[in-house]
Structure formats: structure tokens, C-alpha cells
Design a protein around this motif. Structure first.
Motif, PDB file in Angstrom:
ATOM      1  N   ALA A  91      23.110   3.975  -4.341  1.00  0.00           N
ATOM      2  CA  ALA A  91      23.532   4.474  -3.029  1.00  0.00           C
ATOM      3  C   ALA A  91      24.322   5.768  -3.181  1.00  0.00           C
ATOM      4  N   ARG A  92      25.179   5.826  -4.192  1.00  0.00           N
ATOM      5  CA  ARG A  92      25.972   7.045  -4.417  1.00  0.00           C
ATOM      6  C   ARG A  92      25.074   8.203  -4.867  1.00  0.00           C
ATOM      7  N   ASP A  93      24.059   7.900  -5.670  1.00  0.00           N
ATOM      8  CA  ASP A  93      23.115   8.941  -6.080  1.00  0.00           C
ATOM      9  C   ASP A  93      22.348   9.480  -4.874  1.00  0.00           C
ATOM     10  N   ILE A  94      21.911   8.584  -3.993  1.00  0.00           N
ATOM     11  CA  ILE A  94      21.181   9.011  -2.797  1.00  0.00           C
ATOM     12  C   ILE A  94      22.111   9.789  -1.866  1.00  0.00           C
ATOM     13  N   LEU A  95      23.357   9.342  -1.756  1.00  0.00           N
ATOM     14  CA  LEU A  95      24.328  10.072  -0.930  1.00  0.00           C
ATOM     15  C   LEU A  95      24.500  11.502  -1.459  1.00  0.00           C
ATOM     16  N   GLY A  96      24.394  11.651  -2.766  1.00  0.00           N
ATOM     17  CA  GLY A  96      24.503  12.968  -3.367  1.00  0.00           C
ATOM     18  C   GLY A  96      23.377  13.909  -2.990  1.00  0.00           C
ATOM     19  N   LEU A  97      22.286  13.378  -2.421  1.00  0.00           N
ATOM     20  CA  LEU A  97      21.180  14.209  -1.960  1.00  0.00           C
ATOM     21  C   LEU A  97      21.461  14.835  -0.603  1.00  0.00           C
ATOM     22  N   GLY A  98      22.561  14.417   0.055  1.00  0.00           N
ATOM     23  CA  GLY A  98      22.949  15.113   1.276  1.00  0.00           C
ATOM     24  C   GLY A  98      23.152  14.337   2.557  1.00  0.00           C
ATOM     25  N   PRO A  99      22.642  13.092   2.691  1.00  0.00           N
ATOM     26  CA  PRO A  99      22.875  12.384   3.954  1.00  0.00           C
ATOM     27  C   PRO A  99      24.338  12.009   4.120  1.00  0.00           C
ATOM     28  N   GLN A 100      24.733  11.732   5.356  1.00  0.00           N
ATOM     29  CA  GLN A 100      26.113  11.343   5.620  1.00  0.00           C
ATOM     30  C   GLN A 100      26.381   9.903   5.183  1.00  0.00           C
ATOM     31  N   ALA A 101      25.347   9.066   5.200  1.00  0.00           N
ATOM     32  CA  ALA A 101      25.517   7.658   4.838  1.00  0.00           C
ATOM     33  C   ALA A 101      24.190   7.101   4.333  1.00  0.00           C
ATOM     34  N   VAL A 102      24.275   5.998   3.588  1.00  0.00           N
ATOM     35  CA  VAL A 102      23.100   5.348   3.018  1.00  0.00           C
ATOM     36  C   VAL A 102      23.187   3.851   3.263  1.00  0.00           C
ATOM     37  N   ASP A 121       0.830  -1.199   0.000  1.00  0.00           N
ATOM     38  CA  ASP A 121       0.000   0.000   0.000  1.00  0.00           C
ATOM     39  C   ASP A 121       0.869   1.255   0.000  1.00  0.00           C
ATOM     40  N   SER A 122       0.509   2.249  -0.827  1.00  0.00           N
ATOM     41  CA  SER A 122       1.244   3.506  -0.890  1.00  0.00           C
ATOM     42  C   SER A 122       1.026   4.293   0.400  1.00  0.00           C
ATOM     43  N   LEU A 123       2.110   4.850   0.969  1.00  0.00           N
ATOM     44  CA  LEU A 123       2.039   5.529   2.254  1.00  0.00           C
ATOM     45  C   LEU A 123       2.545   6.967   2.200  1.00  0.00           C
ATOM     46  N   ILE A 124       2.807   7.497   1.000  1.00  0.00           N
ATOM     47  CA  ILE A 124       3.311   8.855   0.880  1.00  0.00           C
ATOM     48  C   ILE A 124       2.799   9.465  -0.423  1.00  0.00           C
ATOM     49  N   GLN A 125       2.500  10.753  -0.367  1.00  0.00           N
ATOM     50  CA  GLN A 125       2.054  11.467  -1.560  1.00  0.00           C
ATOM     51  C   GLN A 125       3.254  11.780  -2.456  1.00  0.00           C
ATOM     52  N   ASP A 126       3.023  11.841  -3.762  1.00  0.00           N
ATOM     53  CA  ASP A 126       4.123  12.041  -4.709  1.00  0.00           C
ATOM     54  C   ASP A 126       4.897  13.324  -4.437  1.00  0.00           C
ATOM     55  N   GLU A 127       4.189  14.420  -4.163  1.00  0.00           N
ATOM     56  CA  GLU A 127       4.881  15.692  -3.934  1.00  0.00           C
ATOM     57  C   GLU A 127       5.694  15.687  -2.650  1.00  0.00           C
ATOM     58  N   ALA A 128       5.325  14.804  -1.715  1.00  0.00           N
ATOM     59  CA  ALA A 128       6.064  14.723  -0.456  1.00  0.00           C
ATOM     60  C   ALA A 128       7.452  14.121  -0.663  1.00  0.00           C
ATOM     61  N   VAL A 129       7.599  13.266  -1.683  1.00  0.00           N
ATOM     62  CA  VAL A 129       8.908  12.662  -1.949  1.00  0.00           C
ATOM     63  C   VAL A 129       9.915  13.737  -2.338  1.00  0.00           C
ATOM     64  N   THR A 130       9.480  14.714  -3.105  1.00  0.00           N
ATOM     65  CA  THR A 130      10.365  15.811  -3.504  1.00  0.00           C
ATOM     66  C   THR A 130      10.844  16.587  -2.286  1.00  0.00           C
ATOM     67  N   VAL A 131       9.941  16.871  -1.364  1.00  0.00           N
ATOM     68  CA  VAL A 131      10.311  17.607  -0.145  1.00  0.00           C
ATOM     69  C   VAL A 131      11.224  16.758   0.736  1.00  0.00           C
ATOM     70  N   LEU A 132      10.950  15.465   0.796  1.00  0.00           N
ATOM     71  CA  LEU A 132      11.807  14.549   1.548  1.00  0.00           C
ATOM     72  C   LEU A 132      13.249  14.627   1.045  1.00  0.00           C
ATOM     73  N   LYS A 133      13.424  14.598  -0.267  1.00  0.00           N
ATOM     74  CA  LYS A 133      14.755  14.608  -0.863  1.00  0.00           C
ATOM     75  C   LYS A 133      15.456  15.954  -0.663  1.00  0.00           C
ATOM     76  N   LYS A 134      14.702  17.037  -0.765  1.00  0.00           N
ATOM     77  CA  LYS A 134      15.319  18.364  -0.686  1.00  0.00           C
ATOM     78  C   LYS A 134      15.529  18.854   0.743  1.00  0.00           C
ATOM     79  N   ARG A 135      14.603  18.512   1.647  1.00  0.00           N
ATOM     80  CA  ARG A 135      14.646  19.108   2.983  1.00  0.00           C
ATOM     81  C   ARG A 135      15.143  18.175   4.073  1.00  0.00           C
ATOM     82  N   LEU A 136      14.760  16.879   3.991  1.00  0.00           N
ATOM     83  CA  LEU A 136      15.070  16.001   5.121  1.00  0.00           C
ATOM     84  C   LEU A 136      16.365  15.214   4.927  1.00  0.00           C
ATOM     85  N   LEU A 137      16.592  14.693   3.727  1.00  0.00           N
ATOM     86  CA  LEU A 137      17.786  13.876   3.525  1.00  0.00           C
ATOM     87  C   LEU A 137      19.082  14.625   3.798  1.00  0.00           C
TER      88      LEU A 137
END
Length: 263
Positions: free
Chosen positions: A162-173, A115-131
Motif C-alpha cells: 500500500a505504501r509503495d502504491i501510495l508512492g505512485l501519487g494517489p492520495q489514498a490506497v 481473464d486478462s483485461l488490460i494490456q501490459d504497456e497500459a499498466v505503465t501508463v496507468l501508474k504514471k498518468r492516472l494514479l
């Protein structure tokens, strides 16, 4: 007098007790830390599927964070299901305000039942603000595919993702490999700065794995409060989840919960 480690989960409520803040709080209790919870939404679900999601507002989520951190404080924060962009924005703003140094982000997007648990536009905010605030982000394979917008099938593709996700800003993936078709081994992939490490463990033959992602991220947050290096904390969290799956509970008519108190 030294304080017990305090870990805050910001996630959804699962009335079946298998996943979400219920799984997080069980994990915190089992691992000897004081667990606190900020509810982002209330779900109507059982071991088979999610039937309904009732979201809180960003303000309501933010106020919960404020009163907890101003009174008790937290050594680490773990985030789970955050269905809307408004909620994620509020969470990110408050974590910045209170200068949280240990943040485990579990980018919950689908339940064990699909089951989907997140709205599509929320993924963009997750990547830009939280990661960019995260100490470590812990997607499973489908979540990693969603974050990088491409299919992942090989170990080389996992490392590239993993390297692409690391490029979004977290210290580790950590990309959890439980969805890979390996009948004997469960392999997770850790990218910490530039070091790529495979974490192997036995695959337990059971359908009762509901909440395993929540449990892993919560265990990792709990172990990180003990001032362990990330790799050691990942190893211990994986061991804990493996044994919790080994002692899982055949409850309900779908995917049952882990045995969080197996020790």
C-alpha cells in the motif's frame, strides 16, 4: 435548486449485466446519485468468462468525456476497465483538463474468472498518468501484486505494498482483501496519508460475486459526493457491497451478480 450528485463511470460494458458500467450504474441508482457512463470497450462475456473485447479509440473515449462534462458535469469520476495505453492517456488528459477533484481508480486487470483485461504497456501508463490524479485507488490483492511486482501474503506485506502504491501519487490506497484465505472475515486495508486502517466485515459464502470490485469503487465514489470523510465513505461502501453479496443472484452457470437493489 440543489442538483443531485452526479457520478461518471469510465469503464467497459459487460453484456451480462454483472460488472463494468452496468454494475456501476446500478450502484449509482441504488445510492441515489445520477450515473453517467463513458464506454471504453465492449466485452463479450457471461457469468463464466470473457470471450472477446472490442476497444474504442482514445479519441472516442475522450469525446464522450468532453460532451458529458461540458453539459452535465460530474461531482466524481470512477474509472474501471481501460484496456489500452491510448485510452488511459486520453482519460488522464481529459480529467486534468476538467480538473476533476474526486477520482476513484479501480485498476481492473482481471475478471472474476481470471481473464486478462488490460494490456501490459497500459499498466505503465496507468501508474504514471492516472494514479497521480486519484483521490483513492482500489486494487484487490492480485492487482496490488501486479502494481508492485511482488507477491503479497501477510498483513505486513499488504501495508508495504500500500505504501509503495501510495508512492505512485494517489492520495489514498485501499487494498481489498477478499482473495485472502480467511473463511470468516473479509478485511480491506486503507492507507490514507500515513494512517493504516483495517476494515473488517463478514465473509459471505457464495460464488456470486461477479462485479464486486466495480460495485465497491462505484459505491465509494457515490458516497464521496456526499462530502463524507474517506474512512466513513469506505465503511459505507464496504457495508453496501457486503449486503449486495449477501443478496446476490444465482444467475447463469458461473459467478452470478450482486443484488445491487437489496435495500
Amino acid at each position: 435548486m440543489s442538483l443531485i450528485p452526479r457520478v461518471l463511470t469510465i469503464a467497459g460494458s459487460d453484456c451480462s449485466g454483472c460488472a463494468g458500467i452496468q454494475a456501476d450504474l446500478k450502484t449509482f441508482g441504488a445510492l441515489g446519485v445520477h450515473g453517467m457512463s463513458v464506454v471504453t470497450c465492449v466485452t463479450v462475456q457471461d457469468t463464466r468468462q470473457v470471450y472477446e473485447v472490442v476497444e474504442l479509440t482514445g479519441h472516442q473515449v475522450g469525446r464522450q468525456i468532453e460532451v458529458i462534462l461540458e453539459d452535465i458535469g460530474a461531482n466524481a469520476v470512477k474509472t474501471g476497465m481501460m484496456p489500452s495505453a491510448e485510452i488511459i492517456e486520453s482519460v488522464a488528459a481529459h480529467l486534468e483538463r476538467y480538473r476533476i477533484e474526486l477520482l476513484v481508480v479501480d485498476p481492473v486487470m482481471r475478471s472474476t474468472g481470471g481473464d486478462s483485461l488490460i494490456q501490459d504497456e497500459a499498466v505503465t501508463v496507468l501508474k504514471k498518468r492516472l494514479l497521480p490524479l486519484a483521490t483513492v485507488v482500489t486494487p484487490n490483492l492480485p492487482e496490488a501484486e501486479f502494481l508492485v511486482q511482488q507477491r503479497i501474503r501477510s498483513e505486513q506485506e499488504i501495508e508495504a505494498a500500500a505504501r509503495d502504491i501510495l508512492g505512485l501519487g494517489p492520495q489514498a490506497v485501499i487494498i481489498k482483501g477478499g482473495h485472502l484465505p480467511n473463511p470468516d472475515r473479509s478485511i480491506d486495508y486503507l492507507l490514507d496519508h500515513d494512517e493504516f486502517t483495517l476494515m473488517e466485515g463478514p465473509r459471505i459464502d457464495t460464488q456470486n460475486t461477479r462485479g464486486s470490485g466495480c460495485t465497491f469503487a462505484s459505491a465509494l465514489a457515490a458516497y464521496l459526493t456526499q462530502q463524507l470523510e474517506l474512512k466513513e465513505a469506505v465503511i459505507l461502501a464496504k457495508e453496501y457491497v457486503t449486503e449486495a453479496i449477501r443478496h446476490s443472484l444465482a444467475l447463469g452457470h458461473g459467478n452470478g451478480p450482486l443484488g445491487h437493489f437489496h435495500t
